[in-house]
Design an enzyme around this catalytic site. Structure first.
Site, mmCIF file in Angstrom:
data_model
loop_
_atom_site.group_PDB
_atom_site.id
_atom_site.type_symbol
_atom_site.label_atom_id
_atom_site.label_comp_id
_atom_site.label_asym_id
_atom_site.label_seq_id
_atom_site.Cartn_x
_atom_site.Cartn_y
_atom_site.Cartn_z
ATOM 1 N N ASP A 1 0.848 -1.184 0.000
ATOM 2 C CA ASP A 1 0.000 0.000 0.000
ATOM 3 C C ASP A 1 0.888 1.240 0.000
ATOM 4 O OD1 ASP A 1 -3.029 0.818 0.624
ATOM 5 O OD2 ASP A 1 -1.663 2.216 1.620
ATOM 6 N N ASN B 1 -2.707 12.840 -4.472
ATOM 7 C CA ASN B 1 -3.871 13.281 -5.235
ATOM 8 C C ASN B 1 -4.313 14.690 -4.827
ATOM 9 O OD1 ASN B 1 -4.259 11.056 -6.922
ATOM 10 N ND2 ASN B 1 -5.332 9.921 -5.326
ATOM 11 N N HIS C 1 -5.203 14.215 -9.566
ATOM 12 C CA HIS C 1 -5.359 12.779 -9.846
ATOM 13 C C HIS C 1 -4.467 12.320 -10.990
ATOM 14 C CE1 HIS C 1 -8.599 11.968 -7.037
ATOM 15 N NE2 HIS C 1 -9.129 13.145 -7.374
ATOM 16 N N ASP D 1 -2.275 9.014 -10.810
ATOM 17 C CA ASP D 1 -2.275 7.935 -11.807
ATOM 18 C C ASP D 1 -0.869 7.651 -12.296
ATOM 19 O OD1 ASP D 1 -5.446 8.841 -13.389
ATOM 20 O OD2 ASP D 1 -4.972 7.821 -11.514
ATOM 21 N N GLU E 1 -4.669 2.539 -4.147
ATOM 22 C CA GLU E 1 -3.210 2.442 -4.075
ATOM 23 C C GLU E 1 -2.765 1.105 -3.493
ATOM 24 O OE1 GLU E 1 -4.636 4.621 -0.331
ATOM 25 O OE2 GLU E 1 -5.152 4.449 -2.436
#
Length: 768
Positions: free
Chosen positions: A645, A653, A658, A662, A688
């Site tokens: 994680d 973000n 975002h 990404d 994530e």
């Protein structure tokens, strides 16, 4: 193909071919062992669930097995007629069948599998529409209309009836019961459509409809929710044993033992168990609580009242019986006299009617009469046969409204323009072709002769004589239709002789293959379109099928005239002559290249995360499950699972957008790929969160891998819009054990280790 052969031969050949494509004659198979399964869900769904289990039993016992999905009445009738060898039904119905048909003790009890949990019990549900606040508990059902599939349905009625009885309600006297019949979905629809206030179903039915998108659980509310720790479904009743698998009394004992052994040996990962959505089979459970409940409720088979003797009835009601007997004798005598007189009248009418029928029946054409209002006054058998009506349906009715109301092209036929009406008006005899409508709605072309016939009292009438001219018109229309069908057929059609030399192809064949008709005739299809990608055994099996007189269906890769390849769905049907010898073959072809491409794309979409290109959560979990099953079957090196994680990913973000998030996810996915061996597997579980499965790796080796990946992630970063993004990762490590119940257990251990890494400051590796 000789150029002088008549076109009608091809039309007949095509018609025979089309029929052959939809039905394949085959030799009668040996009698299969038959399993009758109660269909509390739709029959196709029941067959799809249980046929793989029958196939498994067939493989284990080396005998053919089949499944019959039957409703409650159908299953009882099949058991009564001894058309079954084994029965799989609900516990209450099993007790009923045992009482009346002496079924064996259960061979096994079904272990259902729901949400990864094996279940040997099930219950019943009482539900109402979500907005019904007037029904808060079971006591509020008094006087309400309640929908249930069958009173013999154990989970769909009897369990709920037992709960009502325990609180002092009689399901027979205190409920207005609506019996919907199987499947139990009908009871749900009756409640949702407002035809019932509440409904009874077995556990799992509501959730099954919700999973299919047919129902939203927010639409209903469960009455009397029953605490059942660990049970995954909504339930209103106590839990009872799951369905038993039992043998019929006449079933061979050795076969029954073999079936029981096979059921106990069926593993949870067997394709039959997966297709049936169950965990396996257990040693038979005690069904005595089921029998006791049915006996308490006096439900079948314990619903018979004590026998009543005629002597008791006569002793208590002798006076009423005597009065009724005397009155009955009087009525019988008067009825006899009335019947005698009516018989005399009927005999006279029969003689007159017989003479008229004999006269009309002697005519080969259809004949009927009308009065001045166009009402039918008589009709002969030939007319009835042609029109499909009975005499009672025509006599006294407007013939134009029944059989002459439309033209052949569908335009309404005005009564004032009807030739029969015109003859009644002007007295002229008319000869013409017309269009009648039969009782079934089909049209009948006829040649019509209408002649005026005046009655003795001066009232006008007419006689209509007609005969069928459809044979000629139908033949002409069929020829035109078949010729058009050959040219307009979307599928390519090719006809060959018995040596597979092409005699005819349609335009769709030319468009599909690139070969014109004159280029194809005289050649074998293999000389034109064979790609060489199918093996010789493939073609040998195909020829073995069609030379045996059976239709062959399959998919092949063929080659067009320009050398390009395409996927083709092919049906080859043999055509026989009057002596039963194969004279021709007819092939029907369809280009399925686009369908194949879309199937491949859909498979990729269903299994791949679109952002990172890694397997998605569902696909990754299925691969872990396969590895767990492999470890159970084989003594191989262990596998280790990693849960990963990205730390504080929300900040990426929030602070950078975002698009930056990404980019970070794609970068991390590529970093994971670079560190994996070819045999290892990585997947994105969502957001994530990632997971890695290291095959043949000990926990120690997995910790080394995880630490290396953590260090690289910490030292690495990405350039995004002129800036440098830095992030770290927390990793939890857990071994995948062969005795894990399912993949979720191992995932939970790894997730616990990941949580530990997060709790200890993140950017760490922790082991379970």
């Amino acid at each position: 193909m000789p150029g002088t052969r008549p076109m009608s031969r091809w039309l007949c050949l095509l018609a025979v071919t089309v029929l052959a494509c939809f039905g394949v004659a085959c030799a009668a198979p040996p009698r299969p062992v038959t399993i009758g399964v109660l269909a509390f869900r739709p029959k196709p769904e029941t067959l799809a669930r249980w046929q793989p289990t029958a196939d498994y039993l067939a493989a284990q016992t080396r005998q053919p097995f089949r499944v019959l999905a039957l409703t409650l009445p159908e299953l009882e009738e099949a058991v009564r007629q001894q058309r079954l060898d084994f029965v799989l039904t609900n516990p209450g119905h099993y007790v009923y069948l045992t009482k009346h048909n002496a079924l064996s003790s259960p061979l096994a009890t079904l272990i259902e599998l729901e949400n990864g949990r094996p279940l040997t019990q099930f219950g019943g549900v009482v539900f109402v529409p979500a907005g019904r606040q007037d029904i808060a508990g079971l006591a509020d059902l008094r006087g309400k209309r309640v929908a249930a599939a069958e009173v013999t349905s154990f989970g769909g009625y009897q369990m709920q009836a037992a709960e009502l009885t325990r609180i002092g309600l009689s399901p027979v006297r205190d409920l207005d019961l609506l019996i919907t019949g199987m499947p139990q979905d009908k009871a749900i629809y009756a409640v949702l459509e407002g035809r019932a206030d509440a409904g009874f179903v077995r556990t799992g039915v509501l959730e099954a409809l919700a999973a299919r998108g047919v129902l939203q659980l927010s639409q209903i509310r469960v009455v009397n929710p029953h605490p059942a720790p660990g049970f995954p479904f909504l339930v209103s009743t106590r839990l009872y044993p799951e369905w038993p698998f039992a043998a019929m009394p006449a079933t061979d004992e050795h076969l029954a033992q073999a079936v029981a052994k096979a059921l106990f040996s069926l593993a949870a990962d067997n394709p039959a168990a997966r297709a049936g959505h169950y965990h396996g089979w257990a040693i038979p459970t005690d069904y005595e609580p089921v029998r006791a409940m049915l006996q308490t409720l006096r439900l079948p088979p314990y619903d018979q009242a004590p026998a009543v003797r005629w002597s008791d009835v006569a002793e208590q009601h002798w006076l009423a019986i005597g009065v009724a007997t005397a009155g009955g004798m009087t009525i019988l005598f008067l009825s006899f006299m009335l019947a005698f007189r009516q018989r005399q009248l009927r005999d006279r009418d029969r003689r007159l009617a017989k003479e008229r029928r004999q006269l009309l029946a002697a005519l080969g054409e259809g004949v009927y009469g009308v009065d001045e209002n166009g009402l039918c006054t008589f009709v002969n058998p030939a007319a009835l046969a042609l029109l499909g009506y009975t005499a009672e349906e025509l006599l006294g009715n407007d013939q134009h409204a029944l059989i002459h109301h439309h033209h052949a092209d569908g335009r309404p036929y005005e009564a004032q323009l009807c030739p029969i009406h015109l003859t009644l008006q002007d007295g002229k005899t008319r000869h013409l072709d017309e269009w009648f409508i039969r009782k079934d709605g089909s049209g009948l072309p006829v040649h019509l002769i209408v002649t005026r016939m005046d009655a003795k009292d001066g009232r006008a009438g007419a006689v209509v004589a007609f005969h069928d001219i459809s044979a000629r018109q139908t033949a002409q229309a069929r020829d035109r239709l078949l010729v058009s069908a050959l040219d307009a057929a979307a599928n390519a059609i090719v006809i060959t002789d018995a040596q597979a030399r092409i005699e005819w192809v349609n335009p769709a064949f030319e468009e599909l293959t690139g070969y014109r008709r004159h280029e194809a005739v005289g050649h074998r299809p293999a000389e034109l379109v064979k790609s060489g990608l199918q093996s010789q055994p493939f073609y040998a099996a195909m020829w073995q099928t069609i030379l045996a007189g059976r239709v062959w269906r399959g998919e092949v890769v063929n080659k067009k005239r320009d050398g390009s390849l395409y996927d083709e769905e092919l049906i080859i049907a043999p055509v026989t002559d009057d002596d039963g010898n194969i004279s021709h073959f007819v092939g029907i072809k369809q280009d399925i290249s686009e369908r194949k491409r879309m199937e491949a794309e859909l498979q990729a979409l269903a299994t791949t995360d679109s952002l990172t290109g890694l397997p998605n959560r569902r696909h990754f979990l299925s691969l872990i499950e396969q590895e767990r099953a492999r470890l159970q079957r084989f003594d191989e090196p262990p596998a280790t699972l990693l849960m990963l994680d990205l730390d504080h990913f929300k900040q990426v973000n929030d602070n950078h957008g975002h698009a930056a998030g990404d980019a970070a996810l794609r970068h991390f996915a590529n970093l994971v790929r670079l560190n994996l061996r070819r045999t290892d597997l990585a997947g994105r579980l969502g957001g994530e969160e990632f997971a890695v499965l290291l095959f043949g790796t000990t926990p120690g080796g997995a910790l080394e891998f995880a630490e290396r990946l953590r260090s690289q992630t910490e030292a690495d970063g990405i350039q995004f819009e002129g800036g440098h993004l830095h992030f770290t990762v927390s990793i939890g490590v857990a071994q995948l054990f062969p005795d894990d119940v399912n993949a979720d257990v191992a995932m939970a251990r790894a997730d616990t280790a990941l949580y530990k890494a997060k709790a200890n400051g993140r950017n760490r590796v922790e082991a379970a």
